[in-house]
Design a protein around this motif. Sequence first.
Motif, mmCIF file in Angstrom:
data_model
loop_
_atom_site.group_PDB
_atom_site.id
_atom_site.type_symbol
_atom_site.label_atom_id
_atom_site.label_comp_id
_atom_site.label_asym_id
_atom_site.label_seq_id
_atom_site.Cartn_x
_atom_site.Cartn_y
_atom_site.Cartn_z
ATOM 1 N N PRO A 1 14.950 159.264 26.900
ATOM 2 C CA PRO A 1 13.886 158.376 27.448
ATOM 3 C C PRO A 1 13.886 157.011 27.062
ATOM 4 N N MET A 2 14.014 156.711 25.764
ATOM 5 C CA MET A 2 13.979 155.292 25.325
ATOM 6 C C MET A 2 15.101 154.543 25.886
ATOM 7 N N ASN B 1 3.058 145.789 30.533
ATOM 8 C CA ASN B 1 3.632 146.383 31.847
ATOM 9 C C ASN B 1 4.937 147.040 31.787
ATOM 10 N N ILE B 2 5.773 146.736 30.794
ATOM 11 C CA ILE B 2 6.990 147.183 30.732
ATOM 12 C C ILE B 2 7.245 147.911 29.283
ATOM 13 N N GLY B 3 6.971 147.251 28.055
ATOM 14 C CA GLY B 3 7.681 147.532 26.899
ATOM 15 C C GLY B 3 6.891 148.496 26.178
ATOM 16 N N ALA B 4 5.534 148.634 26.327
ATOM 17 C CA ALA B 4 4.922 149.621 25.932
ATOM 18 C C ALA B 4 4.602 150.778 26.775
ATOM 19 N N PHE B 5 4.520 150.220 28.244
ATOM 20 C CA PHE B 5 4.245 151.437 29.164
ATOM 21 C C PHE B 5 5.208 152.321 29.309
ATOM 22 N N PHE B 6 6.459 151.816 29.460
ATOM 23 C CA PHE B 6 7.473 152.960 29.846
ATOM 24 C C PHE B 6 7.562 154.073 28.648
ATOM 25 N N PRO B 7 7.593 153.651 27.119
ATOM 26 C CA PRO B 7 7.667 154.716 26.126
ATOM 27 C C PRO B 7 6.492 155.467 26.127
ATOM 28 N N LEU B 8 5.280 154.997 26.244
ATOM 29 C CA LEU B 8 4.270 155.723 26.202
ATOM 30 C C LEU B 8 4.275 156.839 27.340
ATOM 31 N N LEU B 9 4.568 156.371 28.561
ATOM 32 C CA LEU B 9 4.899 157.077 29.757
ATOM 33 C C LEU B 9 5.718 158.344 29.588
ATOM 34 N N PHE B 10 6.873 158.179 28.861
ATOM 35 C CA PHE B 10 7.785 159.089 28.642
ATOM 36 C C PHE B 10 7.353 160.040 27.457
ATOM 37 N N LEU B 11 6.810 159.407 26.550
ATOM 38 C CA LEU B 11 6.086 160.313 25.372
ATOM 39 C C LEU B 11 5.166 161.388 25.974
ATOM 40 N N ALA B 12 4.574 160.872 26.801
ATOM 41 C CA ALA B 12 3.378 161.844 27.344
ATOM 42 C C ALA B 12 4.106 162.678 28.104
ATOM 43 N N LEU C 1 12.171 146.743 23.913
ATOM 44 C CA LEU C 1 12.642 148.321 23.772
ATOM 45 C C LEU C 1 13.703 148.304 23.000
ATOM 46 N N VAL C 2 14.841 147.250 22.853
ATOM 47 C CA VAL C 2 15.914 147.383 22.337
ATOM 48 C C VAL C 2 15.913 148.191 20.854
ATOM 49 N N PRO C 3 15.260 147.329 19.959
ATOM 50 C CA PRO C 3 15.269 148.006 18.672
ATOM 51 C C PRO C 3 14.521 149.678 18.479
ATOM 52 N N LEU C 4 13.505 149.720 19.389
ATOM 53 C CA LEU C 4 12.783 151.002 19.406
ATOM 54 C C LEU C 4 14.023 152.232 20.114
ATOM 55 N N SER C 5 14.653 151.669 21.155
ATOM 56 C CA SER C 5 15.726 152.531 21.453
ATOM 57 C C SER C 5 16.951 152.932 20.494
ATOM 58 N N LEU C 6 17.061 151.850 19.488
ATOM 59 C CA LEU C 6 18.139 152.165 18.644
ATOM 60 C C LEU C 6 17.871 153.034 17.327
ATOM 61 N N ILE D 1 15.013 155.020 17.275
ATOM 62 C CA ILE D 1 14.707 156.444 17.783
ATOM 63 C C ILE D 1 15.523 157.330 18.348
ATOM 64 N N GLU D 2 16.462 156.637 19.161
ATOM 65 C CA GLU D 2 17.821 157.598 19.821
ATOM 66 C C GLU D 2 18.998 157.251 19.280
ATOM 67 N N GLY D 3 19.118 156.343 18.529
ATOM 68 C CA GLY D 3 20.502 155.673 18.099
ATOM 69 C C GLY D 3 21.345 155.077 19.391
ATOM 70 N N GLY D 4 22.396 155.029 19.062
ATOM 71 C CA GLY D 4 23.579 154.320 20.077
ATOM 72 C C GLY D 4 23.474 155.098 21.463
ATOM 73 N N PRO D 5 23.992 154.292 22.558
ATOM 74 C CA PRO D 5 23.899 154.816 23.903
ATOM 75 C C PRO D 5 24.708 155.969 24.173
ATOM 76 N N PRO D 6 24.382 156.554 25.184
ATOM 77 C CA PRO D 6 25.181 157.946 25.444
ATOM 78 C C PRO D 6 26.288 157.537 26.184
ATOM 79 N N ALA D 7 27.352 158.417 26.396
ATOM 80 C CA ALA D 7 28.442 158.331 27.361
ATOM 81 C C ALA D 7 27.983 158.618 28.752
ATOM 82 N N LEU D 8 28.371 157.632 29.716
ATOM 83 C CA LEU D 8 27.701 157.577 30.995
ATOM 84 C C LEU D 8 28.847 157.954 31.940
#
Length: 306
Positions: free
Chosen positions: A38-39, A76-87, A193-198, A200-207
């Motif tokens: 999600p992040m 509008n973005i940086g807090a809203f998106f992670p909170l939305l996904f967490l919920a 969101l960049v540091p939060l994503s790294l 919490i979830e580590g590096g980017p997945p294969a796409l």
Amino acid sequence: MALSRLPNTRDLALTGLTPLAWGSTYAVTTEFLPPGRPMFTALMRALPAGLALLALTRTLPRGAWIWRAAVLGVLNIGAFFPLLFLAAYRLPGGVAAVLGSVGPLFALGWAAMLLAERPTARRLLAGIVGVLGVSLVVLRSGARLDTVGVLAGLAGAAAMSAGTVLTKRWGRPEGVGALALTGWQLTAGGLFLVPLSLIIEGGPPALDGRAVGGYLYLGVVGTAVGYWLWFRGVSRLPATSVAFLTLLSPLSAAVIGWAALGQALSPLQVLGMAIAFGGTLLGQLRGSRPLPTPNPAPAPAPARAC
């Protein structure tokens, strides 16, 4: 309901396209994107779209608008998106959507504090009706509540509604359009969101190709175009009217799930959709005029990037 008592119907319709597009996020995420990221998904929605809009508009914030753009981008973005996904991850049975539907009620409170708009009984009723309608559409029997998920859902709704009201209060610098303002906020939120994503979830997945197409859709349609229409609407319509349009998002998600994913819609859900849509329309009716507020000092002109 007289059309004369509604805000500009053309601007209302264009702004309403945004929550309708947001309703497709669930289907795109489940069908096209890597699971459990999600992040990273939030980051991919925000930062590439923001950077593309900055390159397109070639307009950077300056002066007070540096910190204002950062605040709006986080809300509008940086807090809203992670909170939305967490919920959404912690709350089953559509409970997150119900908590999100409380956003118009939060907006009424923020507008009273920041815009001196008196919350009318009609709009309070519309907010309650909207929550009831969304509940009938998305709630399932046996849905269990998780404290962290509930707090995240409410915090996300509060952050988004606060960002909408502050966007209305601060407006835009002279000569800066909604497209540039959208780019500022998406970039600020994406960088947040960049540091939060790294972490919490580590590096980017294969796409694969499907994932790339899904991210392109979310970034272009659901984010760059969607938020441009949203902030354009905020500048032309009452902030609380715009906030009530978010009730369309879970309704759009339910219709897309039925049409594209083969999910059933019960008669009770259809009734809930009608009730929620009625709450959305009721929230558009003009109430009493806002209390007079002093005109803010003009913001400095933006700098043009070379």
